[in-house]
Design an enzyme around this catalytic site. Structure first.
Site, PDB file in Angstrom:
ATOM      1  N   GLU A 108       0.836  -1.214   0.000  1.00  0.00           N
ATOM      2  CA  GLU A 108       0.000   0.000   0.000  1.00  0.00           C
ATOM      3  C   GLU A 108       0.868   1.261   0.000  1.00  0.00           C
ATOM      4  O   GLU A 108       0.537   2.267  -0.639  1.00  0.00           O
ATOM      5  CB  GLU A 108      -0.938  -0.025   1.207  1.00  0.00           C
ATOM      6  CG  GLU A 108      -1.975  -1.130   1.069  1.00  0.00           C
ATOM      7  CD  GLU A 108      -2.869  -1.268   2.282  1.00  0.00           C
ATOM      8  OE1 GLU A 108      -2.333  -1.561   3.371  1.00  0.00           O
ATOM      9  OE2 GLU A 108      -4.084  -1.055   2.145  1.00  0.00           O
ATOM     10  N   GLU A 128      -3.892  -9.448   3.631  1.00  0.00           N
ATOM     11  CA  GLU A 128      -4.666  -9.159   4.842  1.00  0.00           C
ATOM     12  C   GLU A 128      -5.797 -10.145   5.074  1.00  0.00           C
ATOM     13  O   GLU A 128      -6.129 -10.472   6.214  1.00  0.00           O
ATOM     14  CB  GLU A 128      -5.238  -7.729   4.769  1.00  0.00           C
ATOM     15  CG  GLU A 128      -4.214  -6.626   4.988  1.00  0.00           C
ATOM     16  CD  GLU A 128      -3.451  -6.225   3.734  1.00  0.00           C
ATOM     17  OE1 GLU A 128      -3.503  -6.969   2.720  1.00  0.00           O
ATOM     18  OE2 GLU A 128      -2.802  -5.173   3.755  1.00  0.00           O
TER      19      GLU A 128
HETATM   20  N1  3HC Z   1       4.241  -8.209  11.705  1.00  0.00           N
HETATM   21  C1  3HC Z   1       4.930  -8.682  12.763  1.00  0.00           C
HETATM   22  N2  3HC Z   1       5.793  -9.705  12.680  1.00  0.00           N
HETATM   23  C2  3HC Z   1       5.953 -10.279  11.495  1.00  0.00           C
HETATM   24  C3  3HC Z   1       5.267  -9.849  10.349  1.00  0.00           C
HETATM   25  C4  3HC Z   1       4.367  -8.762  10.466  1.00  0.00           C
HETATM   26  N3  3HC Z   1       3.709  -8.270   9.424  1.00  0.00           N
HETATM   27  N4  3HC Z   1       5.622 -10.627   9.305  1.00  0.00           N
HETATM   28  C5  3HC Z   1       6.518 -11.506   9.785  1.00  0.00           C
HETATM   29  N5  3HC Z   1       6.725 -11.294  11.106  1.00  0.00           N
HETATM   30  C6  3HC Z   1       7.657 -12.019  11.980  1.00  0.00           C
HETATM   31  C7  3HC Z   1       7.253 -13.459  12.182  1.00  0.00           C
HETATM   32  O1  3HC Z   1       6.359 -13.586  13.271  1.00  0.00           O
HETATM   33  C8  3HC Z   1       8.590 -14.122  12.437  1.00  0.00           C
HETATM   34  O2  3HC Z   1       8.919 -13.864  13.766  1.00  0.00           O
HETATM   35  P1  3HC Z   1       9.777 -14.945  14.600  1.00  0.00           P
HETATM   36  O3  3HC Z   1      11.050 -15.121  13.850  1.00  0.00           O
HETATM   37  O4  3HC Z   1       9.905 -14.323  15.936  1.00  0.00           O
HETATM   38  O5  3HC Z   1       8.942 -16.191  14.601  1.00  0.00           O
HETATM   39  C9  3HC Z   1       9.551 -13.340  11.560  1.00  0.00           C
HETATM   40  O6  3HC Z   1       8.893 -12.102  11.285  1.00  0.00           O
HETATM   41  C10 3HC Z   1       9.870 -14.000  10.234  1.00  0.00           C
HETATM   42  O7  3HC Z   1       8.657 -14.365   9.602  1.00  0.00           O
HETATM   43  P2  3HC Z   1       8.496 -15.756   8.835  1.00  0.00           P
HETATM   44  O8  3HC Z   1       9.016 -16.861   9.665  1.00  0.00           O
HETATM   45  O9  3HC Z   1       7.096 -15.827   8.378  1.00  0.00           O
HETATM   46  O10 3HC Z   1       9.513 -15.513   7.625  1.00  0.00           O
HETATM   47  P3  3HC Z   1       9.421 -15.991   6.131  1.00  0.00           P
HETATM   48  O11 3HC Z   1      10.681 -15.579   5.507  1.00  0.00           O
HETATM   49  O12 3HC Z   1       8.999 -17.420   6.055  1.00  0.00           O
HETATM   50  O13 3HC Z   1       8.227 -15.165   5.465  1.00  0.00           O
HETATM   51  C11 3HC Z   1       6.919 -13.205   5.007  1.00  0.00           C
HETATM   52  C12 3HC Z   1       8.327 -13.778   5.340  1.00  0.00           C
HETATM   53  C13 3HC Z   1       6.482 -13.701   3.623  1.00  0.00           C
HETATM   54  C14 3HC Z   1       7.027 -11.717   5.019  1.00  0.00           C
HETATM   55  C15 3HC Z   1       5.923 -13.715   6.063  1.00  0.00           C
HETATM   56  O14 3HC Z   1       6.451 -13.435   7.352  1.00  0.00           O
HETATM   57  C16 3HC Z   1       4.575 -13.091   5.994  1.00  0.00           C
HETATM   58  O15 3HC Z   1       3.756 -13.478   5.190  1.00  0.00           O
HETATM   59  N6  3HC Z   1       4.294 -12.113   6.890  1.00  0.00           N
HETATM   60  C17 3HC Z   1       3.012 -11.509   7.028  1.00  0.00           C
HETATM   61  C18 3HC Z   1       2.752 -10.522   5.949  1.00  0.00           C
HETATM   62  C19 3HC Z   1       1.398  -9.883   6.157  1.00  0.00           C
HETATM   63  O16 3HC Z   1       0.430 -10.512   6.492  1.00  0.00           O
HETATM   64  N7  3HC Z   1       1.330  -8.580   5.915  1.00  0.00           N
HETATM   65  C20 3HC Z   1       0.104  -7.863   6.051  1.00  0.00           C
HETATM   66  C21 3HC Z   1      -0.026  -7.402   7.455  1.00  0.00           C
HETATM   67  S1  3HC Z   1      -1.590  -6.618   7.743  1.00  0.00           S
HETATM   68  C22 3HC Z   1      -1.439  -5.080   7.041  1.00  0.00           C
HETATM   69  O17 3HC Z   1      -0.451  -4.778   6.445  1.00  0.00           O
HETATM   70  C23 3HC Z   1      -2.577  -4.171   7.265  1.00  0.00           C
HETATM   71  C24 3HC Z   1      -2.539  -2.966   6.394  1.00  0.00           C
HETATM   72  O18 3HC Z   1      -3.361  -3.174   5.270  1.00  0.00           O
HETATM   73  C25 3HC Z   1      -3.012  -1.771   7.117  1.00  0.00           C
END
Ligand code: 3HC
Ligand code: NAI
Length: 698
Positions: A108, A128
């Site tokens: 975004e 999301e």
């Molecule tokens: N917020 C907080 N922590 C997060 C995070 C996030 N968005 N994304 C990842 N982390 C943390 C994980 O909990 C993990 O923590 P840990 O090592 O303590 O367990 C660490 O980061 C690494 O994450 P992964 O093990 O998942 O790492 P990968 O390399 O396998 O994957 C990724 C990376 C593809 C970025 C995956 O972490 C992911 O899909 N993250 C979530 C992305 C997401 O959902 N984003 C949208 C959030 S909601 C939003 O943005 C609302 C907005 O519209 C207003």
């Protein structure tokens, strides 16, 4: 280089400002990063020597979204909207330079920029929906303006990512950078500074006007995909936002997006899905392993038995590029097993999920064999022969002699005592359970069963290998049924009592489908051939079950036979109630002298779900699972528990553990000891605690 704060630096290269975000591990948009970005932008905009601004990230990825751990806490300014507003107000072009994954709030942010460029390996998505949310930083309004409504609906309702080539093709990004991203971004920015700024995404209306000319597009999309969203709020709210994007002026659309985002944020569904996001990641962590415990690299695998499970397990490794020796007892079974594997690949290819030459590449990684001696070269050996203790012991004795030193000896048994299997080997520390679920090439869950003597490195290596083959691994201990099946058995026992007291399979299935399971347990049994498996197992041990045996004796083996707990029309998988089954069940009631009664759905629900929660508590007391949230991961990935309900442990807290305990005490009086609350439940209720956060000691 200027340090804006702990998370952001501002560099200058000639007339180009380079704003670098650095918030490991994934550059989540936490409060500190938001403050840094806004301050940095403000400084770059104010500096007359700077003509363009590059927004780039350090570490492994571009901003991967909002900081999920901040949701549910009091919001702290500045928000993402403030940064977006600052970018859009900038008189200088702002360029998002993307590597890794631009996700959620990260994408975004990029959508608000004047340009987006990326390396070819970058991926883009608005995930999301997977958290029970919708893109709340303008994504539902800007994405359709850039890529059109059809692509926006697909991307936002699934949350799936797309690659850079596709992103370029659909207009999401402006350029793919071949070499160094930062250098490419500076060059791009210099040129951008010299020409007129393009219109902001918010002002691009041509794709919105095209969508307005085709108002049926939303209903059509709902008709095709709506079934997948059954019970879920987020996809439906997303569709409302996208309709607003097409039908309302931009700012009103944004207001609608914000309103619906807040509604989701406060919902139990999103709480469940956010909880689950962290639960899944926590399951990968094994407390108590010494820090120097390193996983060993698994370069080659041997699988023994090319049946239902062995074949699927083999595919997992071939898919990950790891060579597998597949060992059978005779040519016929080997040919059949290989044939099934090839057909599976061909079916995937026919659906467009695999390139034709990949079928041959994967088949070439599978080395068929009829000699158990061929396990000698493997780093990991997985036994998947018939479920028979004598046979498994015989195989493990051979493996002990034949496997190389340092190999892992794994069994895929679903119920046998792995300690007993390990005891026949001179190296029980190398023995572990790898409990795959059927179909093993499809199901994501892997229960890793640690036996009494399993070494730490074997556990660590198994967890690492699971990740490599894209499984969600959960470590469990040896007990009857391990964790998932043990809990399912508790439910199954009540389910059978409910049939005898007055319910029918279709009523029980409907109660669970209405709750959100994709299928009910009886339909699942028919699909998987459980009637025949159960019947054969009972014959082996001399046990009886009137309903199951009666169905089997009438050839009602499930879907394949066209009849099981249900009737199936030829070529159809739709379960239809069958009077013959009703008669068998009524006969079972008569034999037990039970007067059948109409059982309310609520009672059915409680009697199915509460024994599961109780059994889970016993499992935790016995330390057969490390934490309650692991049980949720098992039930969501292995048994179809709806993700948006978090899992049985999360659900128990949502209802209230005390309320469940009180109801169990009533049910215990009527239906016996299965409902006697486990001591852990009593203790947690006495301490006024929930169960989902419970951790069993390592
Ligand atoms: N917020 C907080 N922590 C997060 C995070 C996030 N968005 N994304 C990842 N982390 C943390 C994980 O909990 C993990 O923590 P840990 O090592 O303590 O367990 C660490 O980061 C690494 O994450 P992964 O093990 O998942 O790492 P990968 O390399 O396998 O994957 C990724 C990376 C593809 C970025 C995956 O972490 C992911 O899909 N993250 C979530 C992305 C997401 O959902 N984003 C949208 C959030 S909601 C939003 O943005 C609302 C907005 O519209 C207003
Ligand atoms: P299956 O009957 O489909 O396959 C077993 C295969 O092992 C057969 O092809 C047989 O020829 C082969 N085999 C038997 N003895 C052998 C030997 N000495 N050497 C080499 N191959 C030999 O059985 P399935 O369903 O694949 O089950 C295998 C194991 O997986 C069992 O322990 C079962 O409990 C477990 N399991 C099964 C699940 C399921 O849903 N089917 C789920 C999870 C675990």
């Amino acid at each position: 280089m200027a340090h804006i704060n702990d998370f952001v630096t501002l560099d200058r290269e000639g007339v180009v400002a380079i704003l670098t975000a650095d918030n490991p591990p994934v550059n989540a948009l936490s409060h500190g990063l938001r403050v840094g970005l806004l301050d940095g932008l403000t400084q770059a905009v104010a500096d007359p020597a700077l003509k363009a601004i590059v927004l780039i990230c350090a570490g492994r990825t571009f901003v991967a979204g909002a900081d999920i751990s901040e949701f549910g806490k009091a919001p702290r300014a500045p928000g993402l909207h403030d940064i977006v507003a600052a970018i859009e107000a900038s008189a200088k072009p702002v360029i998002a330079a993307i590597h890794g994954t631009a996700l959620g709030g990260g994408l975004e942010l990029a959508l608000a920029c004047h340009y987006r460029i990326a390396v070819r390996s970058a991926r883009f998505g608005l995930p999301e929906v997977k958290l029970g949310l919708l893109p709340g930083g303008g994504g539902t309004q800007r994405l359709p303006r850039l890529v059109g409504i059809a692509k926006a609906m697909a991307m936002i309702t699934t949350g799936d990512m797309i690659g850079a080539d596709e992103a370029k093709e659909i207009g999401l990004i402006d350029e793919i950078v071949a070499g160094d991203l930062r250098a490419g971004a500076v060059a791009f920015a210099e040129k951008a500074a010299a020409r007129a700024k393009p219109p902001l995404v918010r002002d691009r209306d041509e794709k919105i006007l095209a969508a307005r000319a085709n108002p049926g597009v939303f209903d059509e999309f709902r008709k095709t995909h709506g079934r997948r969203w059954r019970g879920q709020m987020a996809p439906n709210h997303i569709m409302k936002c996208l309709e607003a994007a097409v039908n309302l002026p931009f700012d009103q659309g944004i207001a609608e997006e914000r309103r619906l985002f807040q509604e989701l944020l406060a919902s139990d569904q999103s709480k469940a899905q956010r909880y689950f996001f962290f639960a899944e990641r926590e399951a990968a962590k094994i407390p108590g392993l010494t820090p120097d415990t390193k996983p060993v690299e698994i370069k080659t695998v041997a699988v023994i038995g090319a049946g239902t499970m062995g074949g699927g397990i083999t595919m997992n490794f071939a898919n990950a590029g790891i060579p597998v020796t597949l060992i059978e007892q005779d040519q016929k079974n080997l040919d059949r097993g290989l044939g099934v594997i090839r057909r599976n690949y061909e079916n995937t290819a026919a659906r467009g999920g695999l390139a034709a030459d990949d079928i041959e590449k994967r088949m070439a990684l599978i080395e068929p064999s009829l000699k158990i001696e061929d396990v000698a070269g493997a780093d990991l050996i997985i036994e998947a022969v018939y479920e028979n203790m004598g046979l498994k012991k015989e195989i493990f004795q051979k493996l002990d002699k034949l496997a190389r030193k340092g190999a892992i000896l794994a069994t895929n048994t679903s119920a046998l005592n792995i300690d007993e299997i390990a005891a026949v080997a001179s190296r029980p520390e190398s023995v572990i359970g790898l409990h795959f679920f059927s179909p093993a090439n499809v199901m994501r869950l892997l229960e890793i069963v640690r036996a009494a003597k399993t070494a730490d490195w074997v556990v660590a290596t198994s967890m690492a290998v699971a990740r490599k083959i894209s499984k969600v691994a959960v470590l469990v201990g040896v007990c009857d049924g391990f964790v998932g099946n043990r809990i399912m058995r508790a439910r199954g026992m009540q389910s059978e009592r409910l049939l005898i007291e007055g319910a029918l399979p279709q009523q029980i299935d409907k109660v669970l489908v209405d709750f959100g399971f994709p299928m009910g347990p009886y339909a699942v049994t028919d699909m998987g051939g459980g009637i025949e498996l159960g019947w054969r197992r009972r014959q082996e041990i001399g046990a009886k079950n009137f309903i199951g045996d009666s169905l089997a004796e009438r050839g009602r083996f499930g879907q394949k036979a066209g009849k099981g707990f249900y009737h199936y029309e030829p070529g159809s998988r739709a379960p239809l109630p069958d009077p013959e089954v009703e008669e068998i069940i009524k006969e079972a009631s008569r034999r037990e002298g039970v007067d059948r009664r109409a059982i309310p759905d609520q009672e059915i629900f409680e009697r199915l779900i509460y024994p599961m929660i109780n059994e889970a508590a016993k499992i935790l007391e016995e330390r057969k699972a490390l934490r309650a949230s692991d049980i949720d991961v098992i039930w969501v990935y292995g048994y179809g528990w709806p993700l948006w309900r978090g899992g049985p442990m999360f659900y128990a807290d949502l209802v209230g553990l005390k309320k469940i305990r009180d109801r169990m005490l009533e049910l215990e009086k009527q239906h016996g000891s299965l409902f006697k609350p486990a001591p852990l439940i009593e203790r947690l209720v006495a301490e006024d605690k929930g169960i989902a956060a419970y951790k069993a000691a390592a």
